[in-house]
Design an enzyme around this catalytic site. Structure first.
Site, PDB file in Angstrom:
ATOM      1  N   GLU A   1      -9.269 -10.604  -7.370  1.00  0.00           N
ATOM      2  CA  GLU A   1      -8.336  -9.483  -7.220  1.00  0.00           C
ATOM      3  C   GLU A   1      -7.270  -9.500  -8.322  1.00  0.00           C
ATOM      4  O   GLU A   1      -6.906  -8.441  -8.844  1.00  0.00           O
ATOM      5  CB  GLU A   1      -7.701  -9.512  -5.826  1.00  0.00           C
TER       6      GLU A   1
ATOM      7  N   ASN B   1      -1.218  -0.426   7.696  1.00  0.00           N
ATOM      8  CA  ASN B   1      -0.612  -1.757   7.904  1.00  0.00           C
ATOM      9  C   ASN B   1       0.135  -2.271   6.670  1.00  0.00           C
ATOM     10  O   ASN B   1       0.406  -3.452   6.542  1.00  0.00           O
ATOM     11  CB  ASN B   1      -1.654  -2.750   8.425  1.00  0.00           C
TER      12      ASN B   1
ATOM     13  N   LYS C   1       0.844  -1.196   0.000  1.00  0.00           N
ATOM     14  CA  LYS C   1       0.000   0.000   0.000  1.00  0.00           C
ATOM     15  C   LYS C   1       0.892   1.263   0.000  1.00  0.00           C
ATOM     16  O   LYS C   1       2.117   1.163   0.207  1.00  0.00           O
ATOM     17  CB  LYS C   1      -0.915  -0.040   1.218  1.00  0.00           C
TER      18      LYS C   1
ATOM     19  N   TYR D   1     -11.979  -2.960  -2.483  1.00  0.00           N
ATOM     20  CA  TYR D   1     -12.449  -3.182  -1.108  1.00  0.00           C
ATOM     21  C   TYR D   1     -13.967  -3.301  -1.019  1.00  0.00           C
ATOM     22  O   TYR D   1     -14.532  -3.035   0.033  1.00  0.00           O
ATOM     23  CB  TYR D   1     -11.941  -2.052  -0.204  1.00  0.00           C
TER      24      TYR D   1
ATOM     25  N   HIS E   1      -1.415  -5.612   1.544  1.00  0.00           N
ATOM     26  CA  HIS E   1      -2.664  -6.356   1.328  1.00  0.00           C
ATOM     27  C   HIS E   1      -2.337  -7.737   0.791  1.00  0.00           C
ATOM     28  O   HIS E   1      -1.422  -7.901  -0.025  1.00  0.00           O
ATOM     29  CB  HIS E   1      -3.542  -5.626   0.292  1.00  0.00           C
TER      30      HIS E   1
HETATM   31  P1  IDP Z   1      -6.832  -7.547   5.768  1.00  0.00           P
HETATM   32  O1  IDP Z   1      -6.103  -6.449   5.023  1.00  0.00           O
HETATM   33  O2  IDP Z   1      -5.965  -8.153   6.855  1.00  0.00           O
HETATM   34  O3  IDP Z   1      -7.425  -8.589   4.844  1.00  0.00           O
HETATM   35  P2  IDP Z   1      -9.549  -6.505   6.107  1.00  0.00           P
HETATM   36  O4  IDP Z   1     -10.452  -6.832   7.247  1.00  0.00           O
HETATM   37  O5  IDP Z   1      -9.847  -7.105   4.767  1.00  0.00           O
HETATM   38  O6  IDP Z   1      -8.038  -6.871   6.571  1.00  0.00           O
HETATM   39  O7  IDP Z   1      -9.498  -4.933   5.987  1.00  0.00           O
HETATM   40  C1  IDP Z   1      -8.893  -4.326   4.879  1.00  0.00           C
HETATM   41  C2  IDP Z   1      -8.050  -3.165   5.343  1.00  0.00           C
HETATM   42  O8  IDP Z   1      -8.900  -2.201   5.963  1.00  0.00           O
HETATM   43  C3  IDP Z   1      -7.026  -3.500   6.434  1.00  0.00           C
HETATM   44  O9  IDP Z   1      -5.830  -4.030   5.909  1.00  0.00           O
HETATM   45  C4  IDP Z   1      -6.813  -2.151   7.065  1.00  0.00           C
HETATM   46  O10 IDP Z   1      -5.926  -1.357   6.283  1.00  0.00           O
HETATM   47  C5  IDP Z   1      -8.188  -1.542   6.997  1.00  0.00           C
HETATM   48  N1  IDP Z   1      -8.923  -1.724   8.239  1.00  0.00           N
HETATM   49  C6  IDP Z   1      -9.440  -2.875   8.720  1.00  0.00           C
HETATM   50  N2  IDP Z   1     -10.036  -2.692   9.902  1.00  0.00           N
HETATM   51  C7  IDP Z   1      -9.863  -1.376  10.185  1.00  0.00           C
HETATM   52  C8  IDP Z   1     -10.257  -0.548  11.291  1.00  0.00           C
HETATM   53  O11 IDP Z   1     -10.867  -1.001  12.270  1.00  0.00           O
HETATM   54  N3  IDP Z   1      -9.915   0.769  11.206  1.00  0.00           N
HETATM   55  C9  IDP Z   1      -9.232   1.279  10.156  1.00  0.00           C
HETATM   56  N4  IDP Z   1      -8.842   0.545   9.112  1.00  0.00           N
HETATM   57  C10 IDP Z   1      -9.162  -0.758   9.116  1.00  0.00           C
HETATM   58 MG    MG Z   2      -8.987  -8.423   3.480  1.00  0.00          MG
END
Ligand code: IDP
Ligand code: MG
Length: 162
Positions: free
Chosen positions: A137, A123, A20, A60, A126
């Protein structure tokens, strides 16, 4: 050996991995790519792109009801993303293991997010969460012609051939 190569070429699992904008801006491309490469996975597509917000919303779409959806899509489209496809046995599930838990506060040390990120909204990486998502994807981010099928010389040492 011939049969092994045929099975390999037709059936090897692929996943979509993206660094990202935060990971790109922080200079973590080589660090992250090297973790997948050293493990034994094979890079079959790679490009640097700035996704539009509309594209980020498509990527997303599963999260559109979540309160952070808009901010997340703004963020993904805020700068260069390194989009990749990695191939190898079990790469979808194990790729997620290399990445670590969604919230870096909960990611184990040794994982990408555990070692290199601090908060969930930044984080850095992805990874597809299952076979269907991986297929969707990869199709969203890449044209079929951008996926390169080739035999790596290392394969026989990574997988064995008997
Ligand atoms: P993942 O990336 O581990 O698959 P997902 O639940 O698919 O996690 O969420 C996608 C992205 O959304 C996460 O990587 C993170 O960047 C963001 N995200 C997820 N939960 C939160 C939150 O509670 N607050 C802010 N951003 C979030
Ligand atoms: Mg995800």
């Amino acid at each position: 050996m011939m049969q092994y190569q045929k099975v390999y070429a037709d059936e090897m699992e692929r996943t979509f991995i993206a660094i990202k904008p935060d990971g790109v801006q922080r200079g973590l491309i080589s660090e992250i790519v090297s973790r997948f490469e050293r493990k034994g996975y094979k890079l079959v597509a790679i490009k640097l792109v700035v996704p539009s917000k509309d594209f980020a919303q498509k990527h997303y779409h599963d999260l559109k009801e979540r309160p952070f959806f808009n901010g997340l899509c703004d963020f993904l489209s805020s700068g260069p993303v390194l989009a990749m496809v990695w191939e190898g046995e079990g790469v979808i599930k194990y790729g997620r293991k290399l990445i670590g838990a969604t919230d870096p506060q909960k990611s184990e040390p040794g994982t990408i997010r555990g070692d290199l990120a601090v908060v969930v909204g930044r984080n850095i990486i992805h990874g597809s969460d299952g076979p269907e998502t991986a297929k969707d994807e990869i199709a969203l981010w890449f044209e079929p012609s951008e996926l390169v099928s080739f035999t790596s010389n290392a394969e026989k040492w990574i997988y064995g051939s008997n």
